[in-house]
Design an enzyme around this catalytic site. Structure first.
Site, PDB file in Angstrom:
ATOM      1  N   ASP A  43       9.143   5.050   7.641  1.00 33.73           N
ATOM      2  CA  ASP A  43       8.314   4.912   9.114  1.00 33.73           C
ATOM      3  C   ASP A  43       7.019   5.547   9.993  1.00 33.73           C
ATOM      4  O   ASP A  43       7.235   6.571   9.456  1.00 33.73           O
ATOM      5  CB  ASP A  43       9.006   4.788  10.398  1.00 33.73           C
ATOM      6  CG  ASP A  43       9.098   3.649  12.143  1.00 33.73           C
ATOM      7  OD1 ASP A  43       8.762   2.396  10.787  1.00 33.73           O
ATOM      8  OD2 ASP A  43       8.432   3.914  12.706  1.00 33.73           O
ATOM      9  N   HIS A  77       0.717  -1.145   0.056  1.00 29.88           N
ATOM     10  CA  HIS A  77       0.216   0.037  -0.354  1.00 29.88           C
ATOM     11  C   HIS A  77       0.967   1.028   0.041  1.00 29.88           C
ATOM     12  O   HIS A  77       0.468   1.783  -0.642  1.00 29.88           O
ATOM     13  CB  HIS A  77      -0.859   0.038   0.935  1.00 29.88           C
ATOM     14  CG  HIS A  77      -2.207  -1.108   1.436  1.00 29.88           C
ATOM     15  ND1 HIS A  77      -3.037  -0.616   0.524  1.00 29.88           N
ATOM     16  CD2 HIS A  77      -1.765  -2.196   2.168  1.00 29.88           C
ATOM     17  CE1 HIS A  77      -3.931  -2.817   1.250  1.00 29.88           C
ATOM     18  NE2 HIS A  77      -2.334  -2.979   2.064  1.00 29.88           N
ATOM     19  N   GLY A 106      -4.608  -0.244   6.720  1.00 32.10           N
ATOM     20  CA  GLY A 106      -4.362   0.146   8.412  1.00 32.10           C
ATOM     21  C   GLY A 106      -5.224   0.586   8.766  1.00 32.10           C
ATOM     22  O   GLY A 106      -6.512   0.345   9.026  1.00 32.10           O
TER      23      GLY A 106
END
Ligand code: ITT
Length: 190
Positions: free
Chosen positions: A68, A11, A149
């Site tokens: 991140d 993704h 997510g």
């Protein structure tokens, strides 16, 4: 410009590819022969982004970057934050993570949260970091099936729908990752 994107998250790869656009050839981890998960042992997003980009640079010597990302919820003192992938389980179980988040926020009035992305770029052996933030709130139930997510629970500021109810273009235009990638392009072009 040819550059390795140190991610195993498909993704993220498609979101970043769309924002970078022409002029950049994104090379995947698989294409440089890295098939294992890169250990994320840092205690901050900055540390983990750095660990991932250095892991790739040390093995390939190629220009590369890593992302991140964490969801930081005000009423949970910034959790799940750097532990966003492994909030409910050891793996990347999006459904379990979302269930846990809703559970932790049951009856909680303050639903303020933000997504934060840190990108670590290594170019010519030199590291630079940029970040992107989007503020918003956590909904009381999941809506939408786009994205990934925590997207079904995150309503960005100024909008009335979750990221999972938006197209990829709409999310990228205002998202933490979209903003971090724009900053990345600025430092590469500077
Ligand atoms: P890589 O480390 O291989 O890039 P990852 O999925 O482990 O992939 P992160 O550690 O950066 O990536 O992401 C932590 C988690 O945060 C991720 O598994 C999702 O659950 C969540 N997350 C990240 N970006 C998100 C986004 O744009 N929308 C919704 N949730 C997101």
């Amino acid at each position: 410009m040819k550059i390795v994107f140190a991610t195993n998250n498909a993704h993220k790869l498609s979101e970043v590819r769309a924002v970078l656009g022409e002029g950049f050839e994104l090379v995947t981890l698989k294409e440089v022969g890295i098939t294992e998960d890169i250990p994320e042992t840092g205690s901050t997003l900055d540390e983990n982004a750095s660990i991932k980009s250095h892991y790739v640079y040390e093995r390939t010597g190629l220009d590369c970057f890593a992302d991140d990302t964490g969801l930081e919820v005000e009423a949970l003192n910034g959790a799940p934050g750097v532990r966003s992938a492994r909030y409910a389980t050891d793996g990347h179980d999006f459904a379990a993570n979302n269930r846990k988040l809703l559970h932790e926020l049951e009856g909680v009035e303050n639903r303020k949260a933000r997504f934060r992305t840190v990108i670590s770029l290594i170019r010519g052996g030199v590291e630079q970091r940029v970040e992107g933030i989007v503020n918003g709130t956590i909904a009381t139930e999941e809506s939408g099936c786009e994205g990934f997510g925590y997207d079904p629970l995150f309503i960005p500021e100024g909008k009335s729908v979750t990221f999972a109810e938006m197209s990829a273009e709409e999310k990228n235009a205002i998202s933490h990752r979209g903003r971090a990638v724009e900053a990345l392009v600025r430092i590469i072009k500077a």
